[in-house]
Design a protein around this motif. Sequence first.
Motif, PDB file in Angstrom:
ATOM      1  N   THR A 209       0.810  -1.225   0.000  1.00  0.00           N
ATOM      2  CA  THR A 209       0.000   0.000   0.000  1.00  0.00           C
ATOM      3  C   THR A 209       0.839   1.269   0.000  1.00  0.00           C
ATOM      4  N   ALA A 210       2.141   1.130   0.244  1.00  0.00           N
ATOM      5  CA  ALA A 210       2.995   2.324   0.335  1.00  0.00           C
ATOM      6  C   ALA A 210       3.061   3.068  -0.996  1.00  0.00           C
ATOM      7  N   SER A 211       3.024   2.310  -2.099  1.00  0.00           N
ATOM      8  CA  SER A 211       3.130   2.943  -3.422  1.00  0.00           C
ATOM      9  C   SER A 211       1.770   3.387  -3.969  1.00  0.00           C
ATOM     10  N   GLN A 212       0.702   3.275  -3.180  1.00  0.00           N
ATOM     11  CA  GLN A 212      -0.634   3.637  -3.643  1.00  0.00           C
ATOM     12  C   GLN A 212      -1.097   4.988  -3.063  1.00  0.00           C
ATOM     13  N   GLY A 213      -0.153   5.771  -2.500  1.00  0.00           N
ATOM     14  CA  GLY A 213      -0.456   7.122  -2.037  1.00  0.00           C
ATOM     15  C   GLY A 213      -0.942   7.229  -0.613  1.00  0.00           C
ATOM     16  N   PHE A 214      -1.006   6.098   0.115  1.00  0.00           N
ATOM     17  CA  PHE A 214      -1.554   6.145   1.469  1.00  0.00           C
ATOM     18  C   PHE A 214      -0.598   6.812   2.456  1.00  0.00           C
ATOM     19  N   ARG A 215       0.708   6.628   2.249  1.00  0.00           N
ATOM     20  CA  ARG A 215       1.652   7.284   3.156  1.00  0.00           C
ATOM     21  C   ARG A 215       1.487   8.808   3.084  1.00  0.00           C
ATOM     22  N   GLU A 216       1.381   9.323   1.855  1.00  0.00           N
ATOM     23  CA  GLU A 216       1.214  10.760   1.672  1.00  0.00           C
ATOM     24  C   GLU A 216      -0.099  11.254   2.278  1.00  0.00           C
ATOM     25  N   LEU A 217      -1.172  10.458   2.109  1.00  0.00           N
ATOM     26  CA  LEU A 217      -2.475  10.848   2.677  1.00  0.00           C
ATOM     27  C   LEU A 217      -2.403  10.927   4.198  1.00  0.00           C
ATOM     28  N   LEU A 218      -1.786   9.916   4.826  1.00  0.00           N
ATOM     29  CA  LEU A 218      -1.678   9.892   6.279  1.00  0.00           C
ATOM     30  C   LEU A 218      -0.821  11.059   6.787  1.00  0.00           C
ATOM     31  N   ASP A 219       0.305  11.315   6.075  1.00  0.00           N
ATOM     32  CA  ASP A 219       1.160  12.437   6.475  1.00  0.00           C
ATOM     33  C   ASP A 219       0.388  13.757   6.404  1.00  0.00           C
ATOM     34  N   GLN A 220      -0.386  13.923   5.328  1.00  0.00           N
ATOM     35  CA  GLN A 220      -1.144  15.167   5.120  1.00  0.00           C
ATOM     36  C   GLN A 220      -2.172  15.359   6.225  1.00  0.00           C
ATOM     37  N   VAL A 221      -2.931  14.318   6.536  1.00  0.00           N
ATOM     38  CA  VAL A 221      -3.968  14.442   7.568  1.00  0.00           C
ATOM     39  C   VAL A 221      -3.337  14.750   8.912  1.00  0.00           C
ATOM     40  N   ARG A 222      -2.228  14.080   9.244  1.00  0.00           N
ATOM     41  CA  ARG A 222      -1.565  14.295  10.541  1.00  0.00           C
ATOM     42  C   ARG A 222      -0.949  15.695  10.616  1.00  0.00           C
ATOM     43  N   ASP A 223      -0.249  16.104   9.535  1.00  0.00           N
ATOM     44  CA  ASP A 223       0.466  17.393   9.578  1.00  0.00           C
ATOM     45  C   ASP A 223      -0.481  18.592   9.453  1.00  0.00           C
ATOM     46  N   VAL A 224      -1.452  18.503   8.556  1.00  0.00           N
ATOM     47  CA  VAL A 224      -2.363  19.632   8.302  1.00  0.00           C
ATOM     48  C   VAL A 224      -3.474  19.687   9.340  1.00  0.00           C
ATOM     49  N   GLY A 225      -3.849  18.486   9.849  1.00  0.00           N
ATOM     50  CA  GLY A 225      -4.925  18.449  10.845  1.00  0.00           C
ATOM     51  C   GLY A 225      -6.294  18.496  10.207  1.00  0.00           C
ATOM     52  N   GLN A 226      -6.406  18.171   8.904  1.00  0.00           N
ATOM     53  CA  GLN A 226      -7.691  18.179   8.215  1.00  0.00           C
ATOM     54  C   GLN A 226      -8.067  16.745   7.831  1.00  0.00           C
ATOM     55  N   PRO A 227      -9.345  16.379   8.027  1.00  0.00           N
ATOM     56  CA  PRO A 227      -9.761  15.013   7.670  1.00  0.00           C
ATOM     57  C   PRO A 227      -9.782  14.815   6.160  1.00  0.00           C
TER      58      PRO A 227
END
Length: 906
Positions: A209-227
């Motif tokens: 799943t790492a190459s399917q964009g989930f790492r970036e999605l999780l980082d974005q939600v955690r860093d930005v604080g937006q669902p």
Amino acid sequence: MPHANSGRESIPAPDLQIVFNSLSGNYLLLQPNPPLFTILAVSDEQLRITGYERHEVVGKSIFEAYPVNPETDSTTGPSSLRASLENALSNKVLDQMPMVRYDLINAAGEFEERYWKASNKPVLDAEGNVLYILHSPAEITEQVVAERKAAAMREIEKKYSLFMQAPVAVCIVTGLEHIVELANEEILSILGKTSEIIGKPLFESLPETASQGFRELLDQVRDVGQPFYATEYPVTLIKDGKEVLRYYNFVYQPYYANAGDTVAAGVFSVAHDVTEQVLARRKVEESEQQLRSFIESSHHPIGVYFGSEMRIQFANQALKDGLGKGNDIVGKLYKDVLPELENQQVFEQLETVYKTGVPFQAKNHKLDLVVGGELRTHYFDFSFTPLFNTAGEVYGVINTGADVTELNLAQKRLEESDARFRNMIKQAPVAIAFTWGDDMVIENVNAPMLHMMGRESADEVNGKKLVEALPEVEGQAVLEVVRQVLHTGKAISANEQLVHLLKNGKVEPHYLDLSYTPLMEEGEVSGVIHVAQDVTEQVQARKKIEQSARDLQNLADAMPQIVWIAKPDGTVTYYNKRVSEFSGARQQPDGSWHWESILIEEDEQRTLDTWNEAVQACTPYEIEHRLRMSDGSYRWHLSRALPQFDSNGRVTGWFGTATDVHERKEQQEALEEKNRHLVSINNDLDNFIYTASHDLKAPILNIEGLLALLFDEHTAADLRSTETQAILKRMKSSVERFKKTIDSLTEVAKLQQENVFNTEQVHVAEVIEEVMLDLAHLLKSSEAVVDVQVAPDTAIRFSSKNLRSIVYNLLSNAIKYHATNRTPHVQISCQLVGKYHVLTFADNGLGMTPSQREGLFTMFKRFHDHVEGTGIGLYMVKKVVENADGKIEVESKVNVGTTFRIYLPV
């Protein structure tokens, strides 16, 4: 007593040391020498728990032997231990330590977290001085770890109990590495994982799943604080080693560890698998326009069921035919039409689809249906798809399916056939492999072929070119043979082909029987089947046999006997040199020998008949005959031959010898001539005895008559003379003995001439009874007891007269020679022992000494004078028994009794 501060010299005496070491428990005996507290002794149990050897700790300070873990900020263990030791030393009291952490170095040289409870007890002398401190630790690491885990689990369950019980997939990841802090059963089921992923980085457990964009999605939600919300989001997962495409509705929500935090610690996610809905909807969308006509005309079973009770609203003909329930199923309840599906999960699946609105699909699903009144197994690909009204509520289910029973069975047969084929190759006792294409790529190598190649695993050769897997065959003839098969399409075989193969690190020569068969696909040669059998041992053995044959021939030529070999039909194919040296015979042009020319004319037919009989019966051949020498004279030879058999019992040939026995034969003929002469002398002696006994009877009878007249003519006065009476009585007694001797000689002469006597079935019990009647007067007068233990049906094939003579002589002797101080007792029995009938006579009479037994069967031999007799009876018994190829055994002890055993052949 050693002083408390005397250092290593204070180690207890060796006997006490042994006792201390063997104590059941964890103990350290410490010297009271702060700040060191030197270890004087340590128990075996303490060494086992800590993993140390005794020499590693004894003589060292306890803080040196068990150093502080520098990587932990907890110093409560060493400091608490020191405080406790000092308290026990200064106050001379038992000090109980609380639970402390004190890490130990393990076998890998690393500190290992350990927890303990301990006590320190001062050991005092008579004056109250501290001699030693007894340190008794008890490890509680497992208890502490278990309690911490339990507490952690209780905290997690308390904190996340709502999420853990949620019917949707819930997961919490924290930190930059997205460590999985929480994962309920639903998410674990979706991911195909176990609870072992908790506490590990998410993408370590789900690398796909790492190459399917989930790492970036999780980082974005955690860093930005937006669902982040997603609907029908495609995700590729690895399940059971295969990629699986699934669709999910999910939300990623920033996760704050504590109330009031402004920076998210991780991501909280809730997901729902909507793969079935997506697939079902897409199918509906793609076929909506054609659905009705498709249902009507489809050859696949399709049905529509309304309501929670699943009433059949529509069923096409394919469904009706497939169910085998007739054409009037519309309007009936599904469960009433197919009651046999109870406990086959179909009703439950329908109910679930209706309640949840989630489609259900099954592939190659096994169902037992009653068709034509018979319960049969079927396989279906089918689906249950919910029908929604405009309000989004489920009001029915569409059932589509396909009967794949035949396809399933065919697939199984194909798989079984392929498995049998592969298994056949795998279990074949000969080496088999396949190569494909001009590059000769190897596949399907079985174990014998791997062994022949000198390789351990099929992975070493499968998928590789022949010259890559076996570089040693480069330039050898076998490669050219395989190319020839590929180009011509014709099979080629080769026997005992020399091939050099790498085995055990050495290239060694091997002899192989090879077969190369082309593999044809659409008329073209696509590969080659390699079949090989290593015959190196056979070739080498044959060469050894050939050498052995040459050696044996040289040995045979050196033998003084004539040695020969013949075919199974008796044709002689080999003679050693001795036959030429002896007779001058020569081998015929066709390889055979005209051995009959060696025989003299008188022995030729007899030899041929004996040889032909042995060949036909496949039995050993043996004959004595005369062989002609080269000078025309002859010598007697003993010829023998043995048949040689193969494993099936067939004769493969004959090995024979002819040994010169001329001197023995001459000696044998001379001995036979002497025997004939002795037989003639014996016959003459027998005739003489018979004639002499016959001729002496007349004079004895005359003397007996004269004595009678002498008695009659003497006057009464003469008869009164005592001396005259005694002389006359002695003369009469002598005449009687002379008559008995003559009769005995006559009987002996008759017995000597009885080489063969007439035999018949004689019942032993009847003969014994007849003899007892003849001896009735003797039995009565002696009051003898005769115990006959012979079954009435016991019969012996023997001369009736001779058996009666044996019984009469042995029974009468047993009674006549009885002991006067006890009642005579005779026991007679007859038993079958091996190849003999054993007739036994056992008495309790006078018995015999060993010297008396030696002359027991001598003619006219008697040991007692108080009993009348001629001494001829036992001699005749022995002669009768031996004439019948029997034997006699005697056991006797003076004043105890005698036992005779008569062995008569069956």
